[in-house]
Design a protein around this motif. Structure first.
Motif, PDB file in Angstrom:
ATOM      1  N   ALA A 197      -2.372  -0.041  -8.271  1.00 53.80           N
ATOM      2  CA  ALA A 197      -3.306   0.898  -7.650  1.00 53.80           C
ATOM      3  C   ALA A 197      -2.610   2.153  -7.140  1.00 53.80           C
ATOM      4  CB  ALA A 197      -4.043   0.213  -6.494  1.00 53.80           C
ATOM      5  N   GLY A 198      -1.270   2.101  -7.061  1.00 51.96           N
ATOM      6  CA  GLY A 198      -0.506   3.256  -6.611  1.00 51.96           C
ATOM      7  C   GLY A 198      -0.595   3.518  -5.132  1.00 51.96           C
ATOM      8  N   VAL A 199      -0.759   2.452  -4.321  1.00 53.57           N
ATOM      9  CA  VAL A 199      -0.843   2.630  -2.873  1.00 53.57           C
ATOM     10  C   VAL A 199       0.166   1.719  -2.192  1.00 53.57           C
ATOM     11  CG1 VAL A 199      -3.283   3.255  -2.919  1.00 53.57           C
ATOM     12  CG2 VAL A 199      -2.645   0.867  -2.669  1.00 53.57           C
ATOM     13  N   ASP A 200       0.435   1.997  -0.938  1.00 50.85           N
ATOM     14  CA  ASP A 200       1.339   1.178  -0.143  1.00 50.85           C
ATOM     15  C   ASP A 200       0.768  -0.237  -0.005  1.00 50.85           C
ATOM     16  OD1 ASP A 200       3.589   0.985   1.963  1.00 50.85           O
ATOM     17  OD2 ASP A 200       1.794   0.338   3.062  1.00 50.85           O
ATOM     18  N   PHE A 201       1.650  -1.241  -0.044  1.00 49.69           N
ATOM     19  CA  PHE A 201       1.201  -2.634  -0.035  1.00 49.69           C
ATOM     20  C   PHE A 201       0.356  -2.960   1.189  1.00 49.69           C
ATOM     21  CE2 PHE A 201       2.069  -7.049   1.384  1.00 49.69           C
ATOM     22  CZ  PHE A 201       1.353  -7.708   0.384  1.00 49.69           C
ATOM     23  N   GLU A 202       0.827  -2.586   2.387  1.00 46.64           N
ATOM     24  CA  GLU A 202       0.083  -2.903   3.599  1.00 46.64           C
ATOM     25  C   GLU A 202      -1.286  -2.233   3.599  1.00 46.64           C
ATOM     26  OE1 GLU A 202       2.344  -2.092   7.072  1.00 46.64           O
ATOM     27  OE2 GLU A 202       3.942  -3.523   6.594  1.00 46.64           O
ATOM     28  N   ARG A 203      -1.336  -1.002   3.113  1.00 51.40           N
ATOM     29  CA  ARG A 203      -2.621  -0.304   3.039  1.00 51.40           C
ATOM     30  C   ARG A 203      -3.544  -1.003   2.047  1.00 51.40           C
ATOM     31  NH1 ARG A 203      -5.364   4.075   4.271  1.00 51.40           N
ATOM     32  NH2 ARG A 203      -6.692   5.084   2.724  1.00 51.40           N
ATOM     33  N   TRP A 204      -2.971  -1.442   0.917  1.00 55.07           N
ATOM     34  CA  TRP A 204      -3.785  -2.127  -0.087  1.00 55.07           C
ATOM     35  C   TRP A 204      -4.395  -3.394   0.498  1.00 55.07           C
ATOM     36  CZ3 TRP A 204      -3.630  -6.969  -2.289  1.00 55.07           C
ATOM     37  CH2 TRP A 204      -4.413  -7.165  -3.433  1.00 55.07           C
ATOM     38  N   VAL A 205      -3.596  -4.158   1.257  1.00 57.55           N
ATOM     39  CA  VAL A 205      -4.093  -5.386   1.868  1.00 57.55           C
ATOM     40  C   VAL A 205      -5.246  -5.077   2.822  1.00 57.55           C
ATOM     41  CG1 VAL A 205      -3.513  -7.273   3.431  1.00 57.55           C
ATOM     42  CG2 VAL A 205      -1.925  -6.640   1.611  1.00 57.55           C
ATOM     43  N   LEU A 206      -5.058  -4.082   3.692  1.00 61.31           N
ATOM     44  CA  LEU A 206      -6.088  -3.750   4.670  1.00 61.31           C
ATOM     45  C   LEU A 206      -7.369  -3.282   3.992  1.00 61.31           C
ATOM     46  CD1 LEU A 206      -3.947  -1.908   7.384  1.00 61.31           C
ATOM     47  CD2 LEU A 206      -4.911  -4.215   7.507  1.00 61.31           C
ATOM     48  N   VAL A 207      -7.232  -2.399   2.993  1.00 55.52           N
ATOM     49  CA  VAL A 207      -8.415  -1.880   2.304  1.00 55.52           C
ATOM     50  C   VAL A 207      -9.149  -3.004   1.578  1.00 55.52           C
ATOM     51  CG1 VAL A 207      -9.190  -0.372   0.425  1.00 55.52           C
ATOM     52  CG2 VAL A 207      -7.507   0.459   2.072  1.00 55.52           C
ATOM     53  N   THR A 208      -8.391  -3.879   0.925  1.00 57.21           N
ATOM     54  CA  THR A 208      -9.012  -4.981   0.180  1.00 57.21           C
ATOM     55  C   THR A 208      -9.743  -5.935   1.114  1.00 57.21           C
ATOM     56  OG1 THR A 208      -7.272  -4.838  -1.499  1.00 57.21           O
ATOM     57  CG2 THR A 208      -8.575  -6.858  -1.444  1.00 57.21           C
ATOM     58  N   LEU A 209      -9.126  -6.296   2.231  1.00 63.83           N
ATOM     59  CA  LEU A 209      -9.769  -7.196   3.181  1.00 63.83           C
ATOM     60  C   LEU A 209     -10.983  -6.537   3.833  1.00 63.83           C
ATOM     61  CD1 LEU A 209      -6.670  -8.839   4.907  1.00 63.83           C
ATOM     62  CD2 LEU A 209      -8.196  -9.864   3.223  1.00 63.83           C
ATOM     63  N   ASP A 210     -10.859  -5.248   4.169  1.00 59.21           N
ATOM     64  CA  ASP A 210     -12.003  -4.541   4.750  1.00 59.21           C
ATOM     65  C   ASP A 210     -13.170  -4.509   3.781  1.00 59.21           C
ATOM     66  OD1 ASP A 210     -10.744  -4.058   7.115  1.00 59.21           O
ATOM     67  OD2 ASP A 210     -10.144  -2.001   6.639  1.00 59.21           O
ATOM     68  N   SER A 211     -12.870  -4.282   2.501  1.00 61.29           N
ATOM     69  CA  SER A 211     -13.925  -4.232   1.487  1.00 61.29           C
ATOM     70  C   SER A 211     -14.609  -5.590   1.351  1.00 61.29           C
ATOM     71  CB  SER A 211     -13.329  -3.796   0.143  1.00 61.29           C
ATOM     72  OG  SER A 211     -14.317  -3.797  -0.877  1.00 61.29           O
ATOM     73  N   ALA A 212     -13.808  -6.664   1.342  1.00 65.00           N
ATOM     74  CA  ALA A 212     -14.379  -8.007   1.233  1.00 65.00           C
ATOM     75  C   ALA A 212     -15.236  -8.329   2.453  1.00 65.00           C
ATOM     76  CB  ALA A 212     -13.261  -9.031   1.076  1.00 65.00           C
ATOM     77  N   ALA A 213     -14.766  -7.953   3.642  1.00 66.60           N
ATOM     78  CA  ALA A 213     -15.534  -8.207   4.859  1.00 66.60           C
ATOM     79  C   ALA A 213     -16.850  -7.436   4.852  1.00 66.60           C
ATOM     80  CB  ALA A 213     -14.704  -7.823   6.079  1.00 66.60           C
ATOM     81  N   LYS A 214     -16.801  -6.201   4.396  1.00 68.94           N
ATOM     82  CA  LYS A 214     -18.020  -5.391   4.337  1.00 68.94           C
ATOM     83  C   LYS A 214     -19.033  -6.005   3.390  1.00 68.94           C
ATOM     84  CE  LYS A 214     -19.570  -0.660   3.396  1.00 68.94           C
ATOM     85  NZ  LYS A 214     -19.136   0.704   2.974  1.00 68.94           N
ATOM     86  N   GLN A 215     -18.549  -6.477   2.247  1.00 65.39           N
ATOM     87  CA  GLN A 215     -19.432  -7.090   1.270  1.00 65.39           C
ATOM     88  C   GLN A 215     -20.052  -8.372   1.826  1.00 65.39           C
ATOM     89  OE1 GLN A 215     -17.525  -7.948  -2.432  1.00 65.39           O
ATOM     90  NE2 GLN A 215     -19.266  -9.116  -3.269  1.00 65.39           N
TER      91      GLN A 215
END
Length: 270
Positions: A197-215
């Motif tokens: 995805a071309g992003v920092d690992f910690e940021r990727w984790v946070l964004v992915t978890l936030d997206s799953a929680a929102k869904q």
């Protein structure tokens, strides 16, 4: 070498020396150009003599820079005086001078924040402008640092920003860190996804978890809203699943590569 200020509307000129005055000059010959070898400023540009040496060019630049910087103080003090003494007429003077009021207001604000005794000749007007909004004591501290360390305006601005960010980190208490045990194979898998995805690992984790929680929360909201709706939706809500699935609600995500065993690995700070 001198910079000569030309009067466009008249024939007079003012001579501004850039270095020590030389000995008395010999009288000019008939027809000799009095401006030869001098830099002449006009309203529409700067006239540079042919064959100008580097030293003379450098001295002229220093003097021009000083004039520009000093003019900010001059204009600021000029407006402050006008506002203090001609409250009903000073704007007419600004229009007559053909100056931009907003620019003058900025100059005047800085001038009011620093009286004559506190202005540092070794620092530019912009150095002072960077500090104008600070309390008196902080202004003095930063002026001292900028003067001693010979900071540019950009360096001063960066130092102030860094100091503010450091203070904010001290004021805001750190949130407690929770540790989540993650199998090593899955952690490696997530790193690859973040790189893809071309992003920092910690940021990727946070964004992915936030997206799953929102869904998940959005799905829950739809089920609660349909509590009085069709029987299928009511059954899904009661079973904790989606309509028609008959099972628990799941968040689908990527699966580990085939043949990769899950082994205990380093803990992931979340």
């Amino acid at each position: 070498m001198a910079i000569q200020v030309g009067d466009i509307e008249g024939s007079r000129t003012g001579r501004l020396p850039t270095g020590p005055e030389a000995a008395p000059r010999a009288r000019r010959g008939v027809g000799e150009d009095p401006r030869r070898g001098q830099v002449l400023t006009t309203k529409v540009g700067l006239q540079m003599p042919a064959g100008m040496s580097f030293d003379d060019w450098e001295k002229a630049g220093r003097q021009l820079s000083g004039i520009v910087d000093s003019s900010s103080w001059w204009l600021g003090d000029w407006l402050v005086y006008g506002k203090d003494h001609y409250t009903d007429r000073y704007q007419r003077g600004i229009r007559a001078a053909g100056l931009q009021y907003q620019t003058l207001r900025n100059y005047a604000w800085v001038s009011r924040r620093f009286d004559f005794s506190r202005r540092r000749g070794s620092l530019s007007f912009q150095h002072h402008a960077e500090l104008a909004s600070l309390p008196h004591d902080e202004q003095e501290t930063w002026l001292d640092r900028a003067e001693q360390r010979r900071w540019t305006t950009k360096q001063l601005r960066s130092a102030i920003r860094a100091a503010r960010e450091s203070q904010d980190r001290v004021r805001v208490p750190a949130e407690p860190t929770r540790r989540l045990e993650v199998p090593g194979s899955r952690l490696e898998w997530w790193h690859k996804a973040a790189e893809q995805a071309g992003v920092d690992f910690e940021r990727w984790v946070l964004v992915t978890l936030d997206s799953a929680a929102k869904q998940a929360l959005a799905e829950l909201g739809r089920l609660e809203a349909a509590a009085d709706g069709p029987a299928e939706l009511m059954a899904a809500a009661a079973s904790g699943g989606r309509p028609g699935t008959g099972g628990p609600l799941e968040i689908e995500g990527p699966k580990p590569p085939a043949g990769t065993g899950e082994r205990e690995g380093p803990a992931l700070d979340a």
